[in-house]
Scaffold this motif. Structure first.
Motif, mmCIF file in Angstrom:
data_model
loop_
_atom_site.group_PDB
_atom_site.id
_atom_site.type_symbol
_atom_site.label_atom_id
_atom_site.label_comp_id
_atom_site.label_asym_id
_atom_site.label_seq_id
_atom_site.Cartn_x
_atom_site.Cartn_y
_atom_site.Cartn_z
ATOM 1 N N TYR A 137 -12.839 -60.926 -30.261
ATOM 2 C CA TYR A 137 -13.526 -60.605 -31.514
ATOM 3 C C TYR A 137 -12.527 -60.811 -32.659
ATOM 4 O O TYR A 137 -11.616 -60.001 -32.846
ATOM 5 C CB TYR A 137 -13.969 -59.140 -31.539
ATOM 6 N N LYS A 197 -27.905 -69.734 -25.834
ATOM 7 C CA LYS A 197 -28.498 -68.562 -25.177
ATOM 8 C C LYS A 197 -29.578 -67.908 -26.040
ATOM 9 O O LYS A 197 -30.349 -67.098 -25.540
ATOM 10 C CB LYS A 197 -27.405 -67.558 -24.792
ATOM 11 N N VAL A 228 -17.228 -69.889 -25.885
ATOM 12 C CA VAL A 228 -18.454 -69.239 -26.347
ATOM 13 C C VAL A 228 -18.268 -68.848 -27.813
ATOM 14 O O VAL A 228 -17.209 -68.325 -28.186
ATOM 15 C CB VAL A 228 -18.758 -67.974 -25.500
ATOM 16 N N GLU A 249 -14.668 -67.285 -27.748
ATOM 17 C CA GLU A 249 -14.293 -66.763 -26.432
ATOM 18 C C GLU A 249 -13.895 -67.913 -25.511
ATOM 19 O O GLU A 249 -14.729 -68.728 -25.140
ATOM 20 C CB GLU A 249 -15.481 -65.990 -25.846
HETATM 21 O O1 LIG Z 1 -22.858 -56.606 -25.038
HETATM 22 P P1 LIG Z 1 -21.870 -57.293 -24.147
HETATM 23 O O2 LIG Z 1 -22.156 -57.084 -22.686
HETATM 24 O O3 LIG Z 1 -20.455 -56.916 -24.498
HETATM 25 O O4 LIG Z 1 -21.996 -58.843 -24.412
HETATM 26 C C1 LIG Z 1 -21.794 -59.361 -25.680
HETATM 27 C C2 LIG Z 1 -22.031 -60.871 -25.689
HETATM 28 O O5 LIG Z 1 -21.080 -61.488 -24.862
HETATM 29 C C3 LIG Z 1 -21.096 -62.933 -24.869
HETATM 30 O O6 LIG Z 1 -20.693 -63.428 -26.078
HETATM 31 C C4 LIG Z 1 -22.461 -63.455 -24.485
HETATM 32 O O7 LIG Z 1 -22.550 -64.859 -24.676
HETATM 33 C C5 LIG Z 1 -23.540 -62.781 -25.265
HETATM 34 O O8 LIG Z 1 -24.798 -63.168 -24.733
HETATM 35 C C6 LIG Z 1 -23.411 -61.271 -25.205
HETATM 36 O O9 LIG Z 1 -24.422 -60.670 -25.973
#
Ligand SMILES: O=P(O)(O)OC[C@H]1O[C@H](O)[C@H](O)[C@@H](O)[C@@H]1O
Length: 318
Positions: free
Chosen positions: A186, A208, A264, A292
């Motif tokens: 982040y 997604k 990502v 990511e």
């Molecule tokens: O809410 P979390 O389990 O931490 O996931 C947070 C995010 O992680 C990644 O970036 C995925 O691509 C997302 O689809 C997801 O919403």
């Protein structure tokens, strides 16, 4: 990226100030004499702060749980051995979203520090923190649902202008296992409307937010103007992904990877941000972008006795 276990501070003039370390309440903090610092929670081995040039470089939600009751919303949660909701009929099927690494208690293996070879300056000092997680350290539930003998060593290295995170995965058992891995970083930004992501043009991604459909990126400098959740595939890890400011086209962050060929890009935007109980304040989606680095679009197979290693280096504009 240098992830060797260099001997602590050998060759560094005794008169030079050295990196400092503090361990308190399961939080490890290291800082360089030049002012940069990093903080890692043993819960998830989650990096929760990286300060460079007097500024916090990582975003952590104000509502993040820091008590080990939930994965930490922000910093760099580590995703292993599965990314996203686990597929059906797979060894990871009974694990939670993003696996167990981010919600397990890791051990601190120690600190090492070094200066760049041939240099004799404080500016070249680095500090590396190592963390470990193995099968026997998991909760009974995770041990039962993913019964493989594994060892993870996660190294977090702070230099004057970079933060490097590297993971070594070892198969210490007799059966092969498959895994995915991702460093769910982040990044802290002042204003999402000013941010562009570069290095993705012509790359294939799964969107997604559009049922995982496949697309090709047409933008050389991607603006984030809505909920964004894209898995860019098969990138050259050595080519940086740059997060730049639209105002002056200068990189705010530059991310190179080793053995992590997927990236990502995620921003929950208004509605999803409101919907996450541990995300706050609601407006904070403007102050973060997740870029990511991972290996998530297929599975890495690790044979018995084998090891795999991958990592990222994030350079911040100073
Ligand atoms: O809410 P979390 O389990 O931490 O996931 C947070 C995010 O992680 C990644 O970036 C995925 O691509 C997302 O689809 C997801 O919403």
């Amino acid at each position: 990226m240098d992830r060797s276990n260099k001997p602590a501070a050998i060759g560094v003039s005794a008169s030079l100030p050295q990196p400092s370390l503090s361990i308190k309440d399961n939080v490890i903090e290291a800082s360089l004499p030049t002012g940069q610092s990093v903080q890692v929670h043993l819960y998830g081995a989650t990096v929760t702060s990286w300060k460079a040039n007097g500024k916090e470089q990582l975003f952590v939600s104000e509502k993040a749980h820091l008590d080990g009751s939930k994965p930490i919303r922000g910093g760099i949660p580590l995703v292993f051995p599965v990314f996203g909701p686990p597929p059906q009929n797979h060894a990871t099927s009974s694990l939670p979203q993003h696996g167990f690494a981010r919600n397990s208690n890791w051990e601190f293996l120690g600190k090492s520090s070094s200066d760049a070879p041939g240099k004799d300056s404080q500016a070249d000092l680095t500090v590396k923190l190592d963390f470990g997680l193995s099968h026997s350290m998991l909760t009974e539930e995770f041990r039962e649902t993913w019964p493989y003998e594994f060892g993870l060593v996660y190294s977090v290295t702070l230099t004057k202008d970079t933060l490097e995170t590297a993971l070594q995965v070892r198969n210490e058992g007799k059966q092969n296992f498959e895994f995915q891995v991702l460093m769910h970083t982040y990044l802290n930004i002042a204003d999402i409307s000013d941010v562009r992501v570069k290095g993705l043009e012509s790359k294939t991604y799964l969107d997604k937010t559009l049922q995982g459909t496949s697309h090709v990126e047409t933008s050389a400098a991607l603006p984030i103007t809505q909920e964004t959740d894209r898995v860019y595939q098969n990138l050259d890890p050595a080519v940086p992904i740059d997060v730049t400011s639209a105002k002056d086209d200068q990189p705010l962050f530059s991310i190179t990877r080793e053995a992590l060929s997927d990236v990502v890009v995620w921003n929950p935007w208004i509605e999803k941000a409101k919907g996450m109980a541990d995300f706050g304040p609601d407006e904070a989606y403007k102050n973060m972008i997740c870029v990511e680095a991972g290996s998530v679009s297929s599975w890495q197979t690790l044979e018995a006795g084998e090891a795999w290693e991958g990592g990222q280096s994030i350079k911040s504009r100073l």
